[in-house]
Design a protein around this motif. Sequence first.
Motif, PDB file in Angstrom:
ATOM      1  N   PHE A 161       0.821  -1.213   0.000  1.00  0.00           N
ATOM      2  CA  PHE A 161       0.000   0.000   0.000  1.00  0.00           C
ATOM      3  C   PHE A 161       0.850   1.257   0.000  1.00  0.00           C
ATOM      4  CE2 PHE A 161      -2.049   3.413   2.427  1.00  0.00           C
ATOM      5  CZ  PHE A 161      -3.198   3.608   1.684  1.00  0.00           C
ATOM      6  N   LEU A 162       1.858   1.297   0.847  1.00  0.00           N
ATOM      7  CA  LEU A 162       2.685   2.495   0.961  1.00  0.00           C
ATOM      8  C   LEU A 162       3.331   2.841  -0.368  1.00  0.00           C
ATOM      9  CD1 LEU A 162       4.086   4.686   2.673  1.00  0.00           C
ATOM     10  CD2 LEU A 162       5.864   2.998   3.200  1.00  0.00           C
ATOM     11  N   ARG A 163       3.977   1.890  -0.995  1.00  0.00           N
ATOM     12  CA  ARG A 163       4.686   2.143  -2.246  1.00  0.00           C
ATOM     13  C   ARG A 163       3.725   2.396  -3.402  1.00  0.00           C
ATOM     14  NH1 ARG A 163       7.369  -0.605   1.235  1.00  0.00           N
ATOM     15  NH2 ARG A 163       9.620  -0.286   1.476  1.00  0.00           N
ATOM     16  N   LYS A 164       2.596   1.702  -3.397  1.00  0.00           N
ATOM     17  CA  LYS A 164       1.610   1.920  -4.465  1.00  0.00           C
ATOM     18  C   LYS A 164       1.125   3.363  -4.470  1.00  0.00           C
ATOM     19  CE  LYS A 164      -2.417  -0.036  -3.911  1.00  0.00           C
ATOM     20  NZ  LYS A 164      -3.496  -1.053  -3.929  1.00  0.00           N
ATOM     21  N   GLN A 165       0.883   3.920  -3.298  1.00  0.00           N
ATOM     22  CA  GLN A 165       0.374   5.277  -3.221  1.00  0.00           C
ATOM     23  C   GLN A 165       1.452   6.323  -3.477  1.00  0.00           C
ATOM     24  OE1 GLN A 165      -2.763   5.689  -3.142  1.00  0.00           O
ATOM     25  NE2 GLN A 165      -3.419   3.650  -2.497  1.00  0.00           N
ATOM     26  N   VAL A 166       2.665   6.083  -2.943  1.00  0.00           N
ATOM     27  CA  VAL A 166       3.726   7.082  -3.064  1.00  0.00           C
ATOM     28  C   VAL A 166       4.309   7.115  -4.471  1.00  0.00           C
ATOM     29  CG1 VAL A 166       6.018   7.781  -2.250  1.00  0.00           C
ATOM     30  CG2 VAL A 166       4.300   6.971  -0.614  1.00  0.00           C
ATOM     31  N   LEU A 167       4.588   5.961  -5.035  1.00  0.00           N
ATOM     32  CA  LEU A 167       5.281   5.912  -6.322  1.00  0.00           C
ATOM     33  C   LEU A 167       4.413   6.388  -7.484  1.00  0.00           C
ATOM     34  CD1 LEU A 167       7.168   2.502  -5.959  1.00  0.00           C
ATOM     35  CD2 LEU A 167       8.121   4.809  -5.761  1.00  0.00           C
ATOM     36  N   THR A 168       3.114   6.365  -7.318  1.00  0.00           N
ATOM     37  CA  THR A 168       2.228   6.790  -8.416  1.00  0.00           C
ATOM     38  C   THR A 168       1.716   8.218  -8.239  1.00  0.00           C
ATOM     39  OG1 THR A 168       0.275   5.888  -7.290  1.00  0.00           O
ATOM     40  CG2 THR A 168       1.454   4.418  -8.809  1.00  0.00           C
ATOM     41  N   SER A 169       2.139   8.892  -7.174  1.00  0.00           N
ATOM     42  CA  SER A 169       1.628  10.227  -6.877  1.00  0.00           C
ATOM     43  C   SER A 169       2.747  11.263  -6.919  1.00  0.00           C
ATOM     44  CB  SER A 169       0.960  10.254  -5.496  1.00  0.00           C
ATOM     45  OG  SER A 169      -0.094   9.312  -5.418  1.00  0.00           O
ATOM     46  N   ARG A 170       2.355  12.505  -7.090  1.00  0.00           N
ATOM     47  CA  ARG A 170       3.315  13.600  -7.161  1.00  0.00           C
ATOM     48  C   ARG A 170       2.793  14.790  -6.352  1.00  0.00           C
ATOM     49  NH1 ARG A 170       2.568  14.885 -12.097  1.00  0.00           N
ATOM     50  NH2 ARG A 170       4.240  13.721 -13.111  1.00  0.00           N
ATOM     51  N   ASN A 171       3.662  15.356  -5.539  1.00  0.00           N
ATOM     52  CA  ASN A 171       3.323  16.579  -4.828  1.00  0.00           C
ATOM     53  C   ASN A 171       3.721  17.796  -5.648  1.00  0.00           C
ATOM     54  OD1 ASN A 171       2.380  15.114  -2.667  1.00  0.00           O
ATOM     55  ND2 ASN A 171       3.639  16.150  -1.145  1.00  0.00           N
ATOM     56  N   VAL A 172       3.045  18.901  -5.401  1.00  0.00           N
ATOM     57  CA  VAL A 172       3.375  20.171  -6.046  1.00  0.00           C
ATOM     58  C   VAL A 172       3.828  21.142  -4.966  1.00  0.00           C
ATOM     59  CG1 VAL A 172       2.515  22.105  -7.416  1.00  0.00           C
ATOM     60  CG2 VAL A 172       1.712  19.778  -7.895  1.00  0.00           C
ATOM     61  N   ARG A 173       5.042  21.616  -5.098  1.00  0.00           N
ATOM     62  CA  ARG A 173       5.573  22.556  -4.108  1.00  0.00           C
ATOM     63  C   ARG A 173       4.918  23.928  -4.265  1.00  0.00           C
ATOM     64  NH1 ARG A 173      10.724  20.637  -6.061  1.00  0.00           N
ATOM     65  NH2 ARG A 173      11.549  18.967  -4.736  1.00  0.00           N
ATOM     66  N   GLY A 174       4.939  24.676  -3.186  1.00  0.00           N
ATOM     67  CA  GLY A 174       4.395  26.027  -3.235  1.00  0.00           C
ATOM     68  C   GLY A 174       3.941  26.464  -1.866  1.00  0.00           C
ATOM     69  N   GLY A 175       3.595  27.703  -1.735  1.00  0.00           N
ATOM     70  CA  GLY A 175       3.141  28.250  -0.473  1.00  0.00           C
ATOM     71  C   GLY A 175       1.645  28.111  -0.302  1.00  0.00           C
ATOM     72  N   LYS A 176       1.097  29.000   0.529  1.00  0.00           N
ATOM     73  CA  LYS A 176      -0.322  28.910   0.850  1.00  0.00           C
ATOM     74  C   LYS A 176      -1.209  29.251  -0.348  1.00  0.00           C
ATOM     75  CE  LYS A 176       0.126  29.608   5.815  1.00  0.00           C
ATOM     76  NZ  LYS A 176      -0.313  30.389   7.008  1.00  0.00           N
ATOM     77  N   PHE A 177      -0.683  30.028  -1.291  1.00  0.00           N
ATOM     78  CA  PHE A 177      -1.481  30.307  -2.484  1.00  0.00           C
ATOM     79  C   PHE A 177      -1.725  29.028  -3.282  1.00  0.00           C
ATOM     80  CE2 PHE A 177      -1.678  31.133  -7.062  1.00  0.00           C
ATOM     81  CZ  PHE A 177      -2.836  31.906  -7.107  1.00  0.00           C
ATOM     82  N   VAL A 178      -0.680  28.203  -3.415  1.00  0.00           N
ATOM     83  CA  VAL A 178      -0.837  26.929  -4.116  1.00  0.00           C
ATOM     84  C   VAL A 178      -1.774  26.013  -3.338  1.00  0.00           C
ATOM     85  CG1 VAL A 178       0.361  24.866  -4.949  1.00  0.00           C
ATOM     86  CG2 VAL A 178       1.395  27.116  -5.253  1.00  0.00           C
ATOM     87  N   ASP A 179      -1.665  26.024  -2.007  1.00  0.00           N
ATOM     88  CA  ASP A 179      -2.584  25.235  -1.186  1.00  0.00           C
ATOM     89  C   ASP A 179      -4.028  25.625  -1.478  1.00  0.00           C
ATOM     90  OD1 ASP A 179      -0.246  24.313  -0.109  1.00  0.00           O
ATOM     91  OD2 ASP A 179      -0.632  25.008   1.934  1.00  0.00           O
ATOM     92  N   PHE A 180      -4.271  26.937  -1.562  1.00  0.00           N
ATOM     93  CA  PHE A 180      -5.628  27.414  -1.827  1.00  0.00           C
ATOM     94  C   PHE A 180      -6.053  27.083  -3.253  1.00  0.00           C
ATOM     95  CE2 PHE A 180      -8.277  30.733  -3.746  1.00  0.00           C
ATOM     96  CZ  PHE A 180      -9.396  30.687  -2.923  1.00  0.00           C
ATOM     97  N   ALA A 181      -5.177  27.362  -4.214  1.00  0.00           N
ATOM     98  CA  ALA A 181      -5.529  27.191  -5.622  1.00  0.00           C
ATOM     99  C   ALA A 181      -5.822  25.737  -5.960  1.00  0.00           C
ATOM    100  CB  ALA A 181      -4.410  27.719  -6.509  1.00  0.00           C
ATOM    101  N   LEU A 182      -5.094  24.807  -5.357  1.00  0.00           N
ATOM    102  CA  LEU A 182      -5.265  23.387  -5.672  1.00  0.00           C
ATOM    103  C   LEU A 182      -6.089  22.647  -4.617  1.00  0.00           C
ATOM    104  CD1 LEU A 182      -1.761  22.414  -7.115  1.00  0.00           C
ATOM    105  CD2 LEU A 182      -3.794  23.268  -8.295  1.00  0.00           C
TER     106      LEU A 182
END
Length: 341
Positions: A258-279
Amino acid sequence: MPVGVLAEPARKRGSDFAQLSKRVNEAGLMARRPWWYAAKIAFTSALFIGGWVAFFVVGNSWWQLLVAVFLAVATTQVAFLGHDAGHRQMFRTRRPSEVFGLVAGNLAIGLSYGWWMDKHTRHHANPNHEDEDPDVAPGALAWTREQALARTGGLGRWLARWQAYLFFPLLTLEGLNLHAASFRALKSAPMRYRRLEAVLLGVHVVAYLAVVFTVLSPGLALLFIAVHQGLWGVYMGCSFAPNHKGMPMLTAEDDVDFLRKQVLTSRNVRGGKFVDFALGGLNYQIEHHLFPSMARPNLRKAQPIVEAYCAEQGIAYEATGLIDSYSQALRHLHDAGNPPR
């Protein structure tokens, strides 16, 4: 990240995720955030209702196109809250989550909550799986070379050939596609409140069209709808595309925990609070997939814990900027559509 990362022999480490979960729980990050959500619901409701108030105030004017842009943003923010409710991030029990989801989804934006829940649950269970994830099923876009090669019609092969260039233009139709899919789902998709969903969707469509065509002239009304629905589709697509597109695709031959299935297929997007709000918090896609019921404001705090743990375990943890995430997604589409070209 090469797909070959997933081809190594399966590692049966059921305790790996348990250890990470323990760290996250000890940090208090699975606790509910009722006051944060109360403020968020109030703010988003003010945006959404305020947009429609502005619509009536502006009246039959070309300034309505700016109102349509504003409402596209507000509509997507309402959709983000519906997403959170579906994962029970807001409420611990099912009933209030369903009530909020039906009001926000079916009534406010015309999106079937039951259909989305079924589809999204299957996505979370098997992200980026060629056979199990409905988000990468064959459709207007081909997510794998095999899907592109399977196309026989001239239009389908042409779309696959140029899909990387057509991706953003096609997103202008995503809003209408979501509405249409919601109505189609009323016939057969699993949902608890089929009749209620049908009524709420019908009320939304009738009220939306009645308001728009009553206040605006026919031509301006059609243009308003095109801008509102088109930009809503673009915003929705741009919020979900960075999360998995371009990451490794799984097949029936891949056997990962489960851990690897979720992590290896996903991508985070860096950014500040504006990115948190926008996405809508979806920029912490790895943490969200590992802990889907975690309240949105806690995802930022969980991120360094998860990243550090993945480093300890030697698990690739993908995080990049917003523009680069789109570049990776487009390169993947270009590569998947290569056989017809």
